[in-house]
Design a protein around this motif. Sequence first.
Motif: not given
Length: 233
Positions: A37-40, A1-5, A70-76, A88-89
Amino acid sequence: MMVENERFLLRVHYRKEGRLRFLGHLDVMRALERAVRRARLPFCVTQGFSPRMRCAFSAALPLGAASASEYLDLTLGSYVPPEEALARLAAALPADLAPVRAAYVYPRSPALGAWLDRASWRLSLATDATADEVSAAVAALARAGELTYLRGRKEKRVDLGRTLVGFDARNVDGGVELTVRTRSSNEGALRPEVLVRSAFAAPALEGRSLDGVDVFRLGQWHEEEDGSLVEAL
């Protein structure tokens, strides 16, 4: 889990097939979030009282429909090579929700659900009607310009002049294969199965049976002002 600029927007193309076509959209969202989450993967979270994973999905499929697109946008919060993120996914997801591709896109890209406004569908109809008869019935609906149907107890109206882009039908063993091209917007979208069932309720197909409809989303795109289609990845 990240909270970054610094943030990276990873777009994942995945499939929904097999028994998991009967999984509702909210359940699909939860399954993919658990897989992240499982993929870390170093995902970011939202601000506020109840933080959640920063992710967005393309428009929900009708329950029971399958899809190749299908599509997923994931913010890293930190960079992971897309090939590594995809691997990993894939290890964290069942085969019926298999990821296909992954790539980074501009962090401030438009929301997927609104941006992907064009789709192509394959409907496999178990019917004794012919492809020509089905085409004639759908064409009659298109000429009428509007489709009215009940969703629960609420009457819905769909502007076919705006939402139905085109269609083709061909005879196959056991029935008809109908390909439908649709357009969606904030004003609404066309559900392909509703189009088919409305066609079979029309006089043009009176006496013909419809024993089943298998719905498969072939692809999703964004439509530019000139009518050209843009791939999500």
